[in-house]
Design a protein around this motif. Sequence first.
Motif, PDB file in Angstrom:
ATOM      1  N   LEU A  19       8.380   0.234  -4.988  1.00 32.24           N
ATOM      2  CA  LEU A  19       7.499   1.752  -5.306  1.00 32.24           C
ATOM      3  C   LEU A  19       5.899   1.559  -4.892  1.00 32.24           C
ATOM      4  O   LEU A  19       5.823   0.814  -6.376  1.00 32.24           O
ATOM      5  CB  LEU A  19       8.094   3.491  -6.173  1.00 32.24           C
ATOM      6  N   PHE A  20       5.343   1.942  -4.427  1.00 27.75           N
ATOM      7  CA  PHE A  20       3.587   2.047  -4.399  1.00 27.75           C
ATOM      8  C   PHE A  20       3.035   3.033  -4.978  1.00 27.75           C
ATOM      9  O   PHE A  20       3.418   4.322  -4.295  1.00 27.75           O
ATOM     10  CB  PHE A  20       3.203   1.873  -3.294  1.00 27.75           C
ATOM     11  N   MET A  21       3.330   2.957  -6.332  1.00 31.15           N
ATOM     12  CA  MET A  21       2.347   4.312  -7.116  1.00 31.15           C
ATOM     13  C   MET A  21       1.293   4.190  -7.997  1.00 31.15           C
ATOM     14  O   MET A  21       0.446   2.940  -8.438  1.00 31.15           O
ATOM     15  CB  MET A  21       4.074   4.135  -8.162  1.00 31.15           C
ATOM     16  N   VAL A  50       4.974  -1.647  -8.241  1.00 29.57           N
ATOM     17  CA  VAL A  50       3.804  -1.578  -7.888  1.00 29.57           C
ATOM     18  C   VAL A  50       2.756  -0.744  -8.367  1.00 29.57           C
ATOM     19  O   VAL A  50       2.451   0.519  -7.674  1.00 29.57           O
ATOM     20  CB  VAL A  50       2.889  -1.553  -6.181  1.00 29.57           C
ATOM     21  N   ASN A  51       1.166  -0.688  -9.031  1.00 30.82           N
ATOM     22  CA  ASN A  51       0.383  -0.212  -9.495  1.00 30.82           C
ATOM     23  C   ASN A  51      -0.862  -0.219  -8.838  1.00 30.82           C
ATOM     24  O   ASN A  51      -1.597  -0.976  -9.189  1.00 30.82           O
ATOM     25  CB  ASN A  51       0.319   0.140 -11.174  1.00 30.82           C
ATOM     26  N   VAL A  52      -1.017   0.198  -8.004  1.00 34.64           N
ATOM     27  CA  VAL A  52      -1.813   1.044  -7.170  1.00 34.64           C
ATOM     28  C   VAL A  52      -3.674   0.867  -7.955  1.00 34.64           C
ATOM     29  O   VAL A  52      -4.517   0.826  -7.186  1.00 34.64           O
ATOM     30  CB  VAL A  52      -1.821   1.657  -5.964  1.00 34.64           C
ATOM     31  N   LEU A  53      -3.863   1.426  -8.887  1.00 36.29           N
ATOM     32  CA  LEU A  53      -4.149   1.420  -9.849  1.00 36.29           C
ATOM     33  C   LEU A  53      -5.229   0.193 -10.486  1.00 36.29           C
ATOM     34  O   LEU A  53      -6.407   0.220 -10.696  1.00 36.29           O
ATOM     35  CB  LEU A  53      -4.082   2.948 -10.464  1.00 36.29           C
ATOM     36  N   ALA A  54      -4.526  -0.639 -10.795  1.00 38.09           N
ATOM     37  CA  ALA A  54      -4.656  -2.449 -11.134  1.00 38.09           C
ATOM     38  C   ALA A  54      -5.459  -2.638  -9.729  1.00 38.09           C
ATOM     39  O   ALA A  54      -6.301  -3.838 -10.345  1.00 38.09           O
ATOM     40  CB  ALA A  54      -4.013  -2.645 -11.300  1.00 38.09           C
ATOM     41  N   ASP A  55      -5.559  -2.204  -8.968  1.00 31.42           N
ATOM     42  CA  ASP A  55      -6.569  -3.208  -7.837  1.00 31.42           C
ATOM     43  C   ASP A  55      -6.499  -1.907  -6.279  1.00 31.42           C
ATOM     44  O   ASP A  55      -6.073  -1.679  -5.744  1.00 31.42           O
ATOM     45  CB  ASP A  55      -4.904  -3.762  -7.063  1.00 31.42           C
ATOM     46  N   ASP A  56      -8.238  -1.303  -6.322  1.00 36.04           N
ATOM     47  CA  ASP A  56      -8.683  -0.570  -5.565  1.00 36.04           C
ATOM     48  C   ASP A  56      -8.546  -0.696  -3.926  1.00 36.04           C
ATOM     49  O   ASP A  56      -7.888  -0.524  -2.998  1.00 36.04           O
ATOM     50  CB  ASP A  56     -10.365  -0.472  -5.226  1.00 36.04           C
TER      51      ASP A  56
END
Length: 120
Positions: A19-21, A50-56
Amino acid sequence: MSDANTQIKETVGTNDVVLFMKGTKEMPQCGFSSRVAGVLNYMGIEYKDVNVLADDGLRQGIKDYSDWPTIPQLYVKGEFVGGCDIITEMTLAGELDDLFDKEGITYDKDAANKIREANA
């Protein structure tokens, strides 16, 4: 962008459910991510978050990879399944159960039924 693409391919290729979230499964950072993580958590699915906020680069990269404009995004056995609305509809229709059964993903069938009962 190729680094993000490589990372995404590796992640979805080596994990049965991803889950990309926005945020993490323990602490979602948006309502849509919270809803999908909540369903997966309640059903007892083992998944990679996978925390997409950690990597633009990753945040944009996953949108390009799937050709899907929104997050969260659920992958099962390397295949893009959908975002929040699709996962919600599939859960309520029993289609997510069918997909997990077909792909050999272990989950709590009673929990899945309780979700449907609560939303009937």
